[in-house]
Write a protein that holds these residues in place. Structure first.
Motif, PDB file in Angstrom:
ATOM      1  N   LYS A 585       0.845  -1.194   0.000  1.00  0.00           N
ATOM      2  CA  LYS A 585       0.000   0.000   0.000  1.00  0.00           C
ATOM      3  C   LYS A 585       0.878   1.241   0.000  1.00  0.00           C
ATOM      4  N   PRO A 586       0.846   2.029  -1.096  1.00  0.00           N
ATOM      5  CA  PRO A 586       1.635   3.269  -1.119  1.00  0.00           C
ATOM      6  C   PRO A 586       0.923   4.380  -0.344  1.00  0.00           C
ATOM      7  N   LEU A 587       1.663   5.054   0.502  1.00  0.00           N
ATOM      8  CA  LEU A 587       1.089   6.123   1.323  1.00  0.00           C
ATOM      9  C   LEU A 587       1.910   7.388   1.117  1.00  0.00           C
ATOM     10  N   ASN A 588       1.278   8.424   0.616  1.00  0.00           N
ATOM     11  CA  ASN A 588       1.947   9.704   0.415  1.00  0.00           C
ATOM     12  C   ASN A 588       2.026  10.442   1.747  1.00  0.00           C
ATOM     13  N   LEU A 589       3.211  10.962   2.059  1.00  0.00           N
ATOM     14  CA  LEU A 589       3.393  11.566   3.366  1.00  0.00           C
ATOM     15  C   LEU A 589       2.620  12.867   3.538  1.00  0.00           C
ATOM     16  N   ALA A 590       2.220  13.502   2.448  1.00  0.00           N
ATOM     17  CA  ALA A 590       1.414  14.729   2.545  1.00  0.00           C
ATOM     18  C   ALA A 590      -0.070  14.406   2.533  1.00  0.00           C
ATOM     19  N   ALA A 591      -0.489  13.531   1.609  1.00  0.00           N
ATOM     20  CA  ALA A 591      -1.916  13.281   1.435  1.00  0.00           C
ATOM     21  C   ALA A 591      -2.486  12.308   2.458  1.00  0.00           C
ATOM     22  N   ASP A 592      -1.683  11.346   2.873  1.00  0.00           N
ATOM     23  CA  ASP A 592      -2.214  10.271   3.721  1.00  0.00           C
ATOM     24  C   ASP A 592      -1.869  10.417   5.195  1.00  0.00           C
ATOM     25  N   PHE A 593      -0.882  11.214   5.510  1.00  0.00           N
ATOM     26  CA  PHE A 593      -0.483  11.418   6.903  1.00  0.00           C
ATOM     27  C   PHE A 593      -0.878  12.817   7.366  1.00  0.00           C
ATOM     28  N   LYS A 594      -0.944  12.980   8.657  1.00  0.00           N
ATOM     29  CA  LYS A 594      -1.171  14.284   9.256  1.00  0.00           C
ATOM     30  C   LYS A 594       0.103  14.725   9.964  1.00  0.00           C
ATOM     31  N   ALA A 595       0.608  15.880   9.577  1.00  0.00           N
ATOM     32  CA  ALA A 595       1.855  16.378  10.167  1.00  0.00           C
ATOM     33  C   ALA A 595       1.719  17.868  10.427  1.00  0.00           C
ATOM     34  N   HIS A 652       9.093   0.231   3.082  1.00  0.00           N
ATOM     35  CA  HIS A 652      10.106   0.919   2.282  1.00  0.00           C
ATOM     36  C   HIS A 652       9.757   2.405   2.247  1.00  0.00           C
ATOM     37  N   LEU A 653      10.766   3.240   2.486  1.00  0.00           N
ATOM     38  CA  LEU A 653      10.543   4.678   2.568  1.00  0.00           C
ATOM     39  C   LEU A 653      11.317   5.410   1.482  1.00  0.00           C
ATOM     40  N   LYS A 654      10.644   6.315   0.833  1.00  0.00           N
ATOM     41  CA  LYS A 654      11.282   7.219  -0.136  1.00  0.00           C
ATOM     42  C   LYS A 654      11.032   8.651   0.345  1.00  0.00           C
ATOM     43  N   LEU A 655      12.147   9.383   0.571  1.00  0.00           N
ATOM     44  CA  LEU A 655      12.045  10.747   1.074  1.00  0.00           C
ATOM     45  C   LEU A 655      12.707  11.727   0.112  1.00  0.00           C
ATOM     46  N   ARG A 656      12.029  12.818  -0.145  1.00  0.00           N
ATOM     47  CA  ARG A 656      12.596  13.956  -0.860  1.00  0.00           C
ATOM     48  C   ARG A 656      12.819  15.049   0.177  1.00  0.00           C
ATOM     49  N   LEU A 657      14.056  15.537   0.300  1.00  0.00           N
ATOM     50  CA  LEU A 657      14.366  16.492   1.355  1.00  0.00           C
ATOM     51  C   LEU A 657      15.583  17.326   0.999  1.00  0.00           C
ATOM     52  N   ASP A 785      10.099  17.323   1.771  1.00  0.00           N
ATOM     53  CA  ASP A 785       9.033  17.570   0.797  1.00  0.00           C
ATOM     54  C   ASP A 785       8.041  16.421   0.925  1.00  0.00           C
ATOM     55  N   LEU A 786       7.039  16.611   1.775  1.00  0.00           N
ATOM     56  CA  LEU A 786       6.112  15.528   2.080  1.00  0.00           C
ATOM     57  C   LEU A 786       5.344  15.068   0.849  1.00  0.00           C
ATOM     58  N   ALA A 787       5.027  15.984  -0.045  1.00  0.00           N
ATOM     59  CA  ALA A 787       4.236  15.633  -1.229  1.00  0.00           C
ATOM     60  C   ALA A 787       4.999  14.719  -2.167  1.00  0.00           C
ATOM     61  N   GLN A 788       6.329  14.746  -2.116  1.00  0.00           N
ATOM     62  CA  GLN A 788       7.130  13.889  -2.996  1.00  0.00           C
ATOM     63  C   GLN A 788       7.797  12.747  -2.232  1.00  0.00           C
ATOM     64  N   SER A 789       7.219  12.417  -1.103  1.00  0.00           N
ATOM     65  CA  SER A 789       7.755  11.341  -0.268  1.00  0.00           C
ATOM     66  C   SER A 789       6.653  10.332  -0.006  1.00  0.00           C
TER      67      SER A 789
END
Length: 798
Positions: A585-595, A652-657, A785-789
């Motif tokens: 299940k892919p989860l976008n850090l901006a759309a699916d998480f609350k930060a 598996h985590l992919k982060l743009r930062l 960059d949560l939207a690209q992570s």
């Protein structure tokens, strides 16, 4: 209480009768039920040595609310109801009416405890023998099955009497404890290796300690459980060499290619053999140290010789330690080769008197936890003949995955400052014999200095030195069957070591089994809710004694302990493999998480220092919803799924930062959030000394994983670390320009987690990890960059 049992074999009634006869029951199907039952029950009290004593034992068991077992049998029943049979059976299994269960609800307690029962009332001798056979195979309150419990009380003490040659006995596919573990031959011999790790021009001699039942003196050839144990002869003080977590993180200036970091196999050295000046069947040295592995002791009375060897650099052996290097693999292989008749050993180090393993049947299994299990994996990858199976518990499959991670120096289990050189010193027990040590010290000092240099605490990168210690490079050479056991909360030898090993075995034409529990760095042998030792008996009877018990098909491929319901174990065909019962299940850090934000300053080291904290306290603090480290991390809450889900596999985590420094430590934690009574990661004793390992022999404590006494708000599920300069792998380095965005991807630790609908996940992103990484003092500002992570979350759907 639940007593899960996966090692029980279903056999035909004819075979049941044959096996009952073999263990001493007079199976006569044409006798009245009362006579059959009376004779059988009388045999179930082997500690009672007279008729009067047996009568007293029968009278101590309640059959009904009004009649004890002896009195009830005197009524000569023509039918035995299931209620009465199992009211008696539970007492025989060690349970106490009025304390553990109501006497009039035996069947209800059997169901609750997951113990098997017959379907109908017992109306004939055949019915009784079928019920008795099932009862003998049923687990007791004391970890073992009922027949093993009887054996521990003397059921087999006269089995070998009158036999010209001692014999094995098998029941329900398993070797029985018919060899007296009190009568052992304890011997020490020296195996000649192909090594010269102490550079004296002579082959290193390896000390080997043997514990073999006395029955081997009378012509019985037995298989061997070999434990390569570098701790066998003790350990040394390591305070003087333990490293301090570095306050700085190096900016790497050199990258590597795969060819650079591939280990080169040195050509074998042609060394002269020890001259043979005679042969003996008798050892010259008594083995005065006890075995240290309770499962080996459990198998001794079942006809399995136990062998221990520390390997090069340990007390009594030549050579120096290499912390997982090829020399340690070769040490273990050399012992196996002697046990299978392919190599020479001697009664002492100098006289050249050869001694063979004349008592061995030529089949070997390796056992052990941690470093011991690690060397089992190492030996398996050699493909050595005669090694039939390995049972690796909490074991390392790549030493880089133990001491390093994605270009970082990491500490196993929060033991900050430990490294390969520290472990080498710890296990160099030649130091304990001063006369020997003084001769080898200059060579050892050079070898230790080389380990310290080669382990490279400066960059943390993967190298040819670490590649030599990556046993997964040689999985294609494995010829033996494999059992893997590991804790899902083992942050010492982390679960990646087990799951990457399992994944590498998946397509090999061997039998393999995987056990995962909710504990830390611990054995599974004495956990009450699982019949682990009984399953291994079935496995080893098949592997080493050739018993046709269908063990590979009977035992589940994967057995996993549940993290929500106590004493519950799930079985699967595979773990985390892409299949119809899994999804990612892919989860976008901006759309699916609350930060609340996307930036933080990593000042964890100063917070840690100011609080005078330690590794354990940091581990607890960093995952709290409200923590002293709030400002030094990002807390990304994932809303509850709305239904219970099961995570299984490798997140598996992919982060743009971007960051404001040329390097940094990046850490992440996946956390289970919500007040709950979770299991403690250390099993508690439920019956100290309750596991009897043989008749009038050693005992061990019975343990169980229990829920916490107070609810916790969160629990660590998985984590991962990366050096931001290692954006592709552990040996290539990419320059980081402050202020310029970059992308980094990495795996977290494998997990299996049942997440109830009432709880949710959170992802914590932070910098230096006070328990696991270097404690860097430079404050690094992180901007994600949560939207690209995204987080790829593996789920089991069935």
């Amino acid at each position: 209480m639940k007593l899960n049992q996966f090692g029980r074999v279903t056999v035909s009634f004819d075979q049941q009768c044959q096996e009952l006869t073999a263990i001493g029951f007079n199976v006569t199907l044409d006798q009245p039920l009362a006579a059959v039952a009376s004779a059988a029950y009388a045999k179930l009290f082997p500690e009672a040595l007279s008729n009067t004593a047996k009568a007293q034992a029968l009278a101590a068991v309640a059959a009904t609310a009004k009649l004890d077992l002896g009195a009830w049998l005197a009524t000569k029943p023509t039918t035995i109801s299931r209620e009465i049979f199992y009211a008696v059976a539970l007492q025989l299994l060690g349970f106490e009416p009025l304390t553990d269960y109501p006497l009039d609800d035996a069947l209800g307690f059997m169901a609750k405890t997951q113990l098997p029962v017959v379907d109908d009332a017992i109306e004939s001798a055949a019915d009784f023998y079928a019920a008795l056979y099932l009862l003998l195979c049923t687990r007791t309150k004391h970890l073992v099955n009922y027949l093993d419990d009887l054996a521990n009380r003397g059921f087999y003490q006269d089995f070998q009497a009158g036999k010209a040659k001692p014999e094995y006995l098998f029941f329900n596919g398993k070797a029985q404890a018919v060899f007296d573990a009190r009568h052992l031959r304890r011997e020490v011999v020296w195996v000649e290796s192909d090594l010269d790790t102490d550079e004296d021009g002579k082959r290193d001699m390896l000390e080997v300690t043997i514990f073999r039942p006395a029955a081997t003196d009378h012509g019985v050839k037995m298989p061997v459980l070999f434990t390569a144990n570098p701790y066998f002869h003790g350990t040394n003080d390591v305070d003087w060499i333990t490293h301090k977590p570095d306050p700085t993180l190096a900016v790497k200036t050199h990258s590597h290619t795969r060819a650079d970091v591939t280990a080169k196999v040195p050509a074998p050295t042609d060394l002269p053999h020890q001259p043979v000046n005679g042969e003996s069947t008798t050892a010259e040295v008594y083995g005065d140290e006890n075995g240290i592995y309770m499962f080996n002791d459990f198998m001794l009375p079942r006809g399995f010789v136990t062998v221990y060897s520390g390997g090069v650099g340990t007390r009594g052996s030549d050579g120096v330690r290499s912390t997982g290097g090829q020399s340690e693999t070769d040490s273990a292989v050399a012992v196996i080769e002697w046990l299978t008749g392919q190599r020479k050993a001697f009664t002492n180090r100098t006289d050249g008197i050869e001694i063979k393993a004349w008592w061995s049947n030529g089949k070997v299994a390796m056992t052990g936890k941690s470093y011991l299990g690690t060397l089992s994996i190492a030996a398996a990858t050699s493909g050595v003949a005669g090694l039939k199976t390995v049972i690796s518990e909490s074991a390392i499959s790549s030493w880089y995955d133990y001491y390093r991670e994605n270009g970082l120096v990491v500490a196993p289990g929060g033991f900050q400052g430990e490294d390969a050189d520290v472990l080498a010193v710890d296990t160099f027990s030649r130091q304990k014999q001063t006369g020997d040590y003084l001769k080898i010290k200059p060579t050892w000092d050079r070898a230790l200095a080389q380990i310290t240099a080669d382990q490279d605490r400066q960059t943390g990168d993967y190298s040819a030195w670490w590649d030599e210690r990556n046993y997964r490079n040689h999985l294609q050479d494995i010829r033996c069957d494999v059992v893997i056991e590991h804790g899902l909360n083992d942050w010492n030898v982390k679960p990646a070591n087990a799951i990457r090993f399992w994944n590498g075995l998946r397509d090999l034409p061997i039998n393999k089994k995987l056990f995962l529990h909710q504990g830390q760095h611990t054995y599974l042998d004495n956990i009450r809710s699982l019949d682990f030792a009984d399953q291994l008996n079935l496995w080893l009877s098949y592997e080493l004694l050739g018993v046709d018990n269908n063990a590979p098909a009977t035992l589940p491929n994967v057995t996993v302990q549940d993290n929500v319901t106590p004493e519950t174990w799930h079985t699967y065909e595979d773990f985390g493999a892409p299949a119809s019962d899994h999804e990612v299940k892919p989860l976008n850090l901006a759309a699916d998480f609350k930060a609340p934000r996307a930036s933080f300053a990593d000042n964890a080291t100063s917070i840690f220092t100011a609080a005078h904290s330690n590794s354990d306290e940091f581990e607890a603090d960093i995952i709290k919803p409200d923590s002293r480290y709030n400002d030094a991390r990002l807390w990304l809450g994932l809303p509850a799924f709305g239904t219970a889900v099961t995570l299984e596999g490798v997140p598996h985590l992919k982060l743009r930062l971007w960051i404001d420094q040329p390097t940094a430590i990046l850490s992440v934690r996946l956390v289970d959030v919500g007040d709950a009574l979770r299991f403690t990661p250390v099993a508690s004793a439920v019956d100290p000394a309750g596991w009897q390992l043989g008749y009038d022999f050693k005992t061990a404590s019975i343990l169980e994983f229990k829920p916490e006494k107070q609810p916790s708000a969160s629990k660590l599920v998985s984590f991962g670390h990366v050096n931001v300069q290692n954006q592709h792998n552990a040996y290539e380095n990419v320059p980081v320009v402050p202020g310029q965005p970059f992308t980094v991807e990495f795996d977290l630790q494998p997990t299996h987690l049942n997440l109830p609908a009432s709880r949710h996940l959170a992802l914590i992103i932070h910098g230096a990890d006070m328990a696991q990484t270097q404690r860097t003092e430079a404050v690094v500002n992180f901007h994600v960059d949560l939207a690209q992570s995204e987080l790829l979350l593996p789920l089991r759907t069935k």
